[in-house]
Design a protein around this motif. Sequence first.
Motif, short mmCIF file in Angstrom:
data_model
loop_
_atom_site.label_atom_id
_atom_site.label_comp_id
_atom_site.label_asym_id
_atom_site.label_seq_id
_atom_site.Cartn_x
_atom_site.Cartn_y
_atom_site.Cartn_z
N UNK A 1 0.86 -1.18 0.00
CA UNK A 1 0.00 0.00 0.00
C UNK A 1 0.89 1.23 0.00
N UNK A 2 0.75 2.07 -1.03
CA UNK A 2 1.54 3.29 -1.16
C UNK A 2 0.65 4.48 -0.88
N UNK A 3 1.08 5.35 0.03
CA UNK A 3 0.32 6.56 0.35
C UNK A 3 1.24 7.75 0.18
N UNK A 4 0.76 8.81 -0.45
CA UNK A 4 1.60 9.99 -0.66
C UNK A 4 1.80 10.72 0.66
N UNK A 5 2.92 11.41 0.76
CA UNK A 5 3.31 12.09 1.99
C UNK A 5 2.27 13.12 2.43
#
Length: 413
Positions: free
Chosen positions: A103-107
């Motif tokens: 799971x990739x979440x932007x900063x």
Amino acid sequence: MKWMKPLLPIAFLSTILMGCWDKLELEEQAYTVVLGLDKAGDGLVKVTFQIANPQVGSSDTGSAPNEPSSDTISFTTPDILSAKEMANAVVTRKISFAHLRTLVVCQEFAKDALFHRILSTSMRDPEMRREVHLIVSKENASEFIHKNKPKLETRPHKYFAFMQERWRDTGLVPYSTLNRYFTRLTEDTLFLSILATTEKNNQKPKKNEDDYLAGNFPQESGDPTQLIGSAVFKGGRMIGMLTGEETRYVLLLRHRSLAHSFISTLPDPVDDRYQVSVRMIKSGNTKVKVDVTKEPAAIQVTVPLRLQLLSIPSFVNYALDTQKQELLTESIQQELNKDMMELVKKCQREFKGDPFLWNLSARHEFWTREQFEAYDWSKQFPKADVKIQFDMKLESFGKQIDSPQVEVGAGSE
């Protein structure tokens, strides 16, 4: 009993056929291997699906020679589960999270309070497993997923699986799963997530090869993605970042950590023009003693380390000189103590939270949970008096006791 005999064949057939009513063939499902989350505004979230093509990279490649290894699509919806449903307006196959591991979440979105609400409500879906690895990207997650084109991996999920396993060998990134995220939501502890980016802002090379954040490591070619350092979460929101070196020190200072050894360079105490390469092996659990009777609380940390000297560019003969060995050991202790104390003060003053899980040791000083909660570790840790020492042993100098030396400029005429 005769009336039961006609029912026996029916009962037998029902045992064979039961459980097959919802069966789906492989080609009927779309397996999401990477999921991305971006802030969309107005309480909405942009969800990106990277869907793997099961035929590429398998024995069935011949039937799909020109197909891509994956397809990436994005939707803006109120939450992840509604995006999963709406994806079938574009994708003909049934969307599945059964193989979702990243799971990739932007900063930007990780710093928003909406992030935790979106993530926690998605766990109601049985396919959203707690073993999913959480990665924070400096750029938008959709951009990160599109730009990540590993050259050596045909299947996209394999790249992340291999990169995430490297934390065991290097300690440059933490072990960050959704399970750890949800178990460290309290104000007592800080959660560390993997920090990554495809954007390059190469810094000038440093003597400390691990003192970088993702994107700052000087790289000239290769895969565009860098995974180094960690994003710091407190109460479900991102509040800061740690470099690869600081992440390593956090793992060493924890009572128990899964990363036991890594290679680092440190100043040579005999000739400060050079660095020595050392493999540091954590030979046991870190001893953490918390004295809650004092004001402020006193924390005594003892880190057991075994050192293996790998490289000595200065050609100093440490192997046969015990005095120089003691000098090197003392120098390493001082360097590690200085850097670790700076990290502790950073966590106390800037983050006001404990990433070292020392609260677990503090709990043992109380008879009941209510007493520990009344003590309020989140307020006690920032002002605690911390002392760090090492149980250090220099045990190895490599296969070669001494290095062949030549004078600079010497050679045949």
